[in-house]
Write a protein that holds these residues in place. Structure first.
Motif, PDB file in Angstrom:
ATOM      1  N   PRO A 102       0.920  -1.301   0.183  1.00 19.19           N
ATOM      2  CA  PRO A 102       0.493  -0.107  -0.188  1.00 19.19           C
ATOM      3  C   PRO A 102       0.815   1.273  -0.026  1.00 19.19           C
ATOM      4  CG  PRO A 102       0.054  -1.019   1.783  1.00 19.19           C
ATOM      5  CD  PRO A 102       0.478  -2.143   1.508  1.00 19.19           C
ATOM      6  N   GLN A 103       1.806   0.882   0.524  1.00 17.06           N
ATOM      7  CA  GLN A 103       2.634   1.870   0.864  1.00 17.06           C
ATOM      8  C   GLN A 103       3.623   3.114  -0.937  1.00 17.06           C
ATOM      9  OE1 GLN A 103       3.423  -0.191   2.510  1.00 17.06           O
ATOM     10  NE2 GLN A 103       4.093   0.366   4.107  1.00 17.06           N
ATOM     11  N   VAL A 104       3.604   1.877  -1.667  1.00 15.29           N
ATOM     12  CA  VAL A 104       3.768   1.978  -2.909  1.00 15.29           C
ATOM     13  C   VAL A 104       2.922   2.581  -3.492  1.00 15.29           C
ATOM     14  CG1 VAL A 104       5.394   1.428  -4.986  1.00 15.29           C
ATOM     15  CG2 VAL A 104       5.640   0.485  -2.640  1.00 15.29           C
ATOM     16  N   ALA A 105       2.166   1.954  -3.317  1.00 15.75           N
ATOM     17  CA  ALA A 105       0.240   2.380  -4.131  1.00 15.75           C
ATOM     18  C   ALA A 105       0.202   3.732  -3.688  1.00 15.75           C
ATOM     19  CB  ALA A 105      -0.360   1.630  -4.267  1.00 15.75           C
ATOM     20  N   ALA A 106       0.324   3.823  -2.772  1.00 17.74           N
ATOM     21  CA  ALA A 106       0.006   5.195  -2.562  1.00 17.74           C
ATOM     22  C   ALA A 106       0.816   6.596  -2.882  1.00 17.74           C
ATOM     23  CB  ALA A 106       0.062   5.791  -1.184  1.00 17.74           C
ATOM     24  N   MET A 107       1.964   6.601  -3.381  1.00 23.71           N
ATOM     25  CA  MET A 107       2.832   7.079  -4.195  1.00 23.71           C
ATOM     26  C   MET A 107       2.062   7.599  -5.662  1.00 23.71           C
ATOM     27  SD  MET A 107       5.125   9.000  -2.634  1.00 23.71           S
ATOM     28  CE  MET A 107       5.827   7.980  -1.098  1.00 23.71           C
ATOM     29  N   ALA A 108       1.180   6.631  -5.981  1.00 17.98           N
ATOM     30  CA  ALA A 108       1.055   6.762  -7.476  1.00 17.98           C
ATOM     31  C   ALA A 108       0.381   7.863  -8.107  1.00 17.98           C
ATOM     32  CB  ALA A 108       0.409   5.420  -7.412  1.00 17.98           C
ATOM     33  N   ASP A 109       0.724   8.497  -9.295  1.00 17.41           N
ATOM     34  CA  ASP A 109      -0.078   9.701 -10.004  1.00 17.41           C
ATOM     35  C   ASP A 109      -0.825   8.678 -10.123  1.00 17.41           C
ATOM     36  OD1 ASP A 109       2.043  11.725  -9.505  1.00 17.41           O
ATOM     37  OD2 ASP A 109       3.708  10.771 -10.466  1.00 17.41           O
ATOM     38  N   THR A 110      -0.305   7.862 -10.903  1.00 18.26           N
ATOM     39  CA  THR A 110      -1.864   7.126 -11.495  1.00 18.26           C
ATOM     40  C   THR A 110      -1.911   5.918 -11.392  1.00 18.26           C
ATOM     41  OG1 THR A 110      -1.750   8.514 -13.620  1.00 18.26           O
ATOM     42  CG2 THR A 110      -3.230   7.217 -13.879  1.00 18.26           C
ATOM     43  N   HIS A 111      -3.369   5.531 -10.660  1.00  9.92           N
ATOM     44  CA  HIS A 111      -3.082   3.338 -10.412  1.00  9.92           C
ATOM     45  C   HIS A 111      -4.625   3.012 -10.754  1.00  9.92           C
ATOM     46  CE1 HIS A 111      -4.321   1.256  -6.144  1.00  9.92           C
ATOM     47  NE2 HIS A 111      -4.237   0.954  -7.205  1.00  9.92           N
ATOM     48  N   GLU A 123      -9.331   4.707   6.516  1.00  9.45           N
ATOM     49  CA  GLU A 123      -8.104   5.873   7.356  1.00  9.45           C
ATOM     50  C   GLU A 123      -6.734   5.708   7.294  1.00  9.45           C
ATOM     51  OE1 GLU A 123      -9.357   8.697   9.143  1.00  9.45           O
ATOM     52  OE2 GLU A 123     -11.598   7.890   8.293  1.00  9.45           O
ATOM     53  N   HIS A 124      -6.576   4.278   8.057  1.00  8.92           N
ATOM     54  CA  HIS A 124      -4.814   4.568   7.416  1.00  8.92           C
ATOM     55  C   HIS A 124      -4.926   4.632   6.161  1.00  8.92           C
ATOM     56  CE1 HIS A 124      -1.208   1.246   7.687  1.00  8.92           C
ATOM     57  NE2 HIS A 124      -0.914   2.867   7.602  1.00  8.92           N
ATOM     58  N   ALA A 125      -5.723   4.127   5.203  1.00  7.84           N
ATOM     59  CA  ALA A 125      -5.166   4.306   3.506  1.00  7.84           C
ATOM     60  C   ALA A 125      -5.307   5.734   3.391  1.00  7.84           C
ATOM     61  CB  ALA A 125      -6.506   3.319   2.360  1.00  7.84           C
ATOM     62  N   LYS A 126      -6.483   6.880   3.910  1.00  6.88           N
ATOM     63  CA  LYS A 126      -6.473   7.873   3.702  1.00  6.88           C
ATOM     64  C   LYS A 126      -5.044   8.638   4.249  1.00  6.88           C
ATOM     65  CE  LYS A 126     -11.329   8.802   4.104  1.00  6.88           C
ATOM     66  NZ  LYS A 126     -12.698   8.671   4.838  1.00  6.88           N
ATOM     67  N   GLU A 127      -4.967   8.140   5.624  1.00 11.21           N
ATOM     68  CA  GLU A 127      -3.397   8.743   5.683  1.00 11.21           C
ATOM     69  C   GLU A 127      -2.046   8.793   4.966  1.00 11.21           C
ATOM     70  OE1 GLU A 127      -0.975   8.630  10.279  1.00 11.21           O
ATOM     71  OE2 GLU A 127      -2.175   7.002   9.962  1.00 11.21           O
ATOM     72  N   LEU A 128      -1.817   7.911   4.078  1.00  8.32           N
ATOM     73  CA  LEU A 128      -1.314   6.795   3.373  1.00  8.32           C
ATOM     74  C   LEU A 128      -0.450   7.893   2.517  1.00  8.32           C
ATOM     75  CD1 LEU A 128      -0.768   2.943   3.335  1.00  8.32           C
ATOM     76  CD2 LEU A 128       0.662   4.878   4.335  1.00  8.32           C
TER      77      LEU A 128
END
Length: 566
Positions: free
Chosen positions: A500-509, A552-557
């Motif tokens: 999830p850390q890498v996915a959160a960094m995406a410009d396009t998912h 909530e964790h996802a939003k925070e990431l």
């Protein structure tokens, strides 16, 4: 960058078309949804090995097509020029690969059929694929010296170019020496052959451009009647009573008589007079040339015989008379060398020794530049590894160089150096080659550190990471996410991930899913909105069950990723 990818009847993919941006694109989805199949398709597009197993069940063929856009100075222009493939100024390159159900592979670049080897040459300049299970170019010791040269390209390139010129000259001199040093029996046979050829060519007594001159004369004699009639008809139409020139004379006289009354008439009178005298002169030229024409059947036979002789020589010695004369000069030179072999061998030996010394000095300078580049690279690598929580790792560059300047026979295309990257990930452990590092998580981080440093030098338009983050978690996962994002600032990055850390960094998912339609399984690709990203990240954190805490964790990431980018 890879702008668009189209895949049809490939494995479980029915038909999809994916558009990519020039930033970081992340592909996620359940295991078996088809993420790696998409990367397999890209790999085939880049010249990877194909198989009928890739063709969708009951389909006749699988088709993959990728549209790439490149910068004006990209290496793909040089490759296209070499293979005669037109690449427009807009830098658009289309790679196409078809694999049929009976095992045939058809490759195209910008619509032109090419071999798999040529497709692979284009592919390696456009796509750089890294996966957990493949060492790829960064891990291959054969490529380490080129990577080191790229690292300090501005300093090393000029010296390397000078050395390459000397090395190529040295190779040619050595080949000439070897050819001249063949055993006596082979030399004698060669002399006999060359003397026979030289005698045959000397007896032919060829003149420069003789074939072209004779063919023109033959054409004139063979078409004598048509030429004579054509010139006569033209001359007779121009000259004589009530013919072209007489009517032109009447016209110009009419204008001359009235030129003083109107400036336009005066201008046209002068213009027509000039044309009149030119056409009159042309008619005289036609008459005079007609009088020189003679039909000579004997001369025609002579020309035919001579051209037949020249044609026979062309089959043996060259496509044109000029080529044959040039070849004649070469065999005269070779004969002279063979008959005076000993003196020529001595001269070649002196030239080889002199060139080898110059090449060694240039190679030594190249070695010194590489040593300085290696020291800088080692520091740079350690900084990157520290950022990936491998602060105890030790990186080194091993040089296996020729130390003796008399050992010039050991010079090779890269000079006197063989370079290998070594690493030790744990204190007390010996340094080993990169591809011998055992831990998958460590290997992923080392590869990523190297990729971060070399991304801007390798010139590929698209970097693809296929689950390179497997085996890491926690703070290391976050560090890898940040590193992947920074690589996307240098090149387009496509990344398949379960983190999830890498996915959160995406410009396009983009989400990859399996769907069933008409009792067939297919792969579907969806670009996620912000809310959909939250749901997907939550699934990646907790698995199938979505909880408010996970959301909530996802939003925070996502917020942390946005803050890092900003």
């Amino acid at each position: 960058m890879l702008t668009e990818l189209s895949i049809q009847d490939f494995a479980i993919i029915d038909k999809i078309s994916i558009t990519f941006n020039d930033d970081l694109t992340v592909l996620t989805g359940e295991t078996g949804a088809g993420k790696s199949i998409i990367i397999d398709a890209v790999q085939l597009l880049a010249g990877g090995r194909g198989s009928v197993e890739f063709v969708r069940h009951e389909a006749k063929k699988a088709e993959i097509e990728g549209l790439f856009s490149v910068e004006p100075n990209h290496a793909v222009f040089r490759i296209g020029l070499y293979y005669g493939i037109d690449i427009q100024e807009d830098g658009m390159v289309v790679l196409h690969r078809t694999i049929t159900a009976n095992g045939k592979s058809i490759c195209r670049v910008n619509g032109k059929l090419v071999t798999l080897a040529i497709l692979r040459e284009f592919g390696k300049t456009l796509i750089d694929i890294h996966s957990q299970h493949e060492t790829q170019s960064l891990m291959d010791p054969e490529n380490h010296i080129d990577l080191l040269d790229l690292y300090d390209h501005q300093v090393i390139a000029k010296t390397k170019e000078e050395y390459t010129k000397l090395f190529q000259k040295l190779q040619k001199l050595k080949k000439r020496h070897k050819d001249l040093s063949e055993n006596e029996q082979e030399t004698a046979h060669r002399i006999d052959l060359l003397e026979f050829q030289l005698k045959e060519l000397e007896q032919a007594n060829l003149m420069p451009n003789e074939d072209e001159i004779l063919e023109e004369e033959r054409s004139q004699l063979a078409n004598y009647e048509r030429i004579y009639t054509g010139i006569s008809d033209a001359y007779n139409a121009l000259y004589g009573e009530q013919k072209g020139i007489e009517w032109l004379n009447i016209a110009q006289q009419a204008l001359q008589d009235n030129r003083e009354f109107d400036s336009f008439v005066g201008e046209k009178a002068t213009e027509l007079s000039n044309h009149f005298y030119l056409i009159e002169e042309l008619s005289y030229d036609l008459r005079n040339y007609r009088e020189t024409l003679q039909y000579n059947p004997e001369r025609l036979n002579e020309i035919e015989a001579r051209l037949n002789e020249i044609s026979r020589l062309k089959k043996k010695y060259g496509q044109t008379v000029n080529d044959i004369i040039e070849y004649m000069g070469k065999i005269e030179e070779e004969l002279e060398q063979l008959t005076n072999k000993e003196s020529h061998l001595m001269k070649l030996t002196d030239q080889i020794n002199e060139t080898a010394k110059d090449a060694y000095l240039e190679a030594k300078q190249l070695h010194d530049s590489r040593q300085r580049a290696a020291d800088s690279l080692i520091n740079n690598i350690h900084e990157e590894l520290n950022g990936l929580y491998l602060e105890k790792a030790e990186f080194s560059v091993l040089f296996d160089a020729i130390a003796d300047h008399d050992a010039v026979d050991q010079l090779h295309k890269n000079g006197i150096d063989h370079v290998t990257f070594l690493i030790s990930t744990n204190p007390g452990e010996p340094l080993k080659e990169l591809n011998k590092v055992a831990s998958g998580g460590e290997l992923s981080r080392i590869m990523l550190a190297l990729k971060k440093i070399f991304a801007r030098h390798q010139g590929t338009t698209s970097v693809i990471f296929d689950e390179v983050d497997t085996g890491v978690s926690g703070r290391v996962a976050q560090a890898m996410a940040e590193k992947i994002y920074r690589i996307s600032n240098e090149s387009q990055v496509l990344c398949i991930t379960h983190l999830p850390q890498v996915a959160a960094m995406a410009d396009t998912h983009k989400l990859i899913e399996k769907v069933e339609k008409d009792n067939r399984t297919s792969t579907m690709v969806t670009e996620l909105t912000l809310n959909q990203k939250v749901v997907e990240l939550s699934r990646m954190i907790t698995g199938t069950e979505l909880t408010e805490t996970a959301k909530e964790h996802a939003k925070e990431l996502l917020e942390l990723a946005a803050a890092y980018k900003f």
